[in-house]
Design a protein around this motif. Structure first.
Motif, PDB file in Angstrom:
ATOM      1  N   ARG A 103      38.562  27.431  10.175  1.00 49.91           N
ATOM      2  CA  ARG A 103      37.553  28.457  10.357  1.00 49.91           C
ATOM      3  C   ARG A 103      36.377  28.181   9.422  1.00 49.91           C
ATOM      4  N   HIS A 104      35.176  28.283   9.992  1.00 48.43           N
ATOM      5  CA  HIS A 104      33.961  28.234   9.175  1.00 48.43           C
ATOM      6  C   HIS A 104      33.642  29.690   8.884  1.00 48.43           C
ATOM      7  N   THR A 105      33.610  30.062   7.619  1.00 48.67           N
ATOM      8  CA  THR A 105      33.563  31.476   7.234  1.00 48.67           C
ATOM      9  C   THR A 105      32.252  32.187   7.556  1.00 48.67           C
ATOM     10  N   THR A 106      31.223  31.485   7.971  1.00 50.38           N
ATOM     11  CA  THR A 106      29.971  32.160   8.335  1.00 50.38           C
ATOM     12  C   THR A 106      29.983  32.627   9.777  1.00 50.38           C
ATOM     13  N   ARG A 107      31.006  32.318  10.531  1.00 49.38           N
ATOM     14  CA  ARG A 107      31.085  32.713  11.946  1.00 49.38           C
ATOM     15  C   ARG A 107      32.115  33.785  12.148  1.00 49.38           C
ATOM     16  N   ASP A 149      34.418  25.988  -0.146  1.00 52.37           N
ATOM     17  CA  ASP A 149      33.093  26.469   0.230  1.00 52.37           C
ATOM     18  C   ASP A 149      33.225  27.388   1.439  1.00 52.37           C
ATOM     19  N   LYS A 150      32.720  27.011   2.597  1.00 51.98           N
ATOM     20  CA  LYS A 150      32.757  27.881   3.776  1.00 51.98           C
ATOM     21  C   LYS A 150      33.811  27.463   4.798  1.00 51.98           C
ATOM     22  N   CYS A 174      40.787  26.801   0.982  1.00 53.66           N
ATOM     23  CA  CYS A 174      39.439  27.281   1.233  1.00 53.66           C
ATOM     24  C   CYS A 174      38.496  26.506   0.320  1.00 53.66           C
ATOM     25  N   ASP A 228      37.788  27.219   5.812  1.00 49.69           N
ATOM     26  CA  ASP A 228      39.093  27.807   5.533  1.00 49.69           C
ATOM     27  C   ASP A 228      40.117  27.168   6.463  1.00 49.69           C
TER      28      ASP A 228
END
Length: 81
Positions: free
Chosen positions: A77-81, A17-18, A15, A20
């Motif tokens: 995975r982009h953690t903001t979505r 930043d954003k 992981c 994963d």
């Protein structure tokens, strides 16, 4: 939303930043599909779908496809979505 991608033969959990990256279930099975010999990677046997008389079935050919993709073993995975 996860995007399945990347053939990498070892477990990976990272992981930054954003972003994963994690290992998908079935890593051992995905690795078993790929043959590596003397630093060459060989595709898994080609599966051909047969449809028509007698119903549909899948036949595994004794050779690999000429153009192939490696099995997907990890997800991004982009953690903001």
């Amino acid at each position: 939303m996860d995007v399945a991608f990347l053939y990498y033969s070892s477990p990976l959990s990272l992981c930054v930043d954003k972003i994963d990256i994690r290992t998908l279930p079935g890593l051992e099975e995905a690795v078993a599909l790929v043959a590596v010999e003397a630093d060459w990677v060989y595709a898994p046997p080609q599966a051909v779908s047969h449809f028509g008389s007698g119903g549909g079935y899948i036949h595994t050919m004794p050779y690999a496809s000429r153009v192939f993709g490696l099995p997907r073993a990890h997800a991004l995975r982009h953690t903001t979505r």
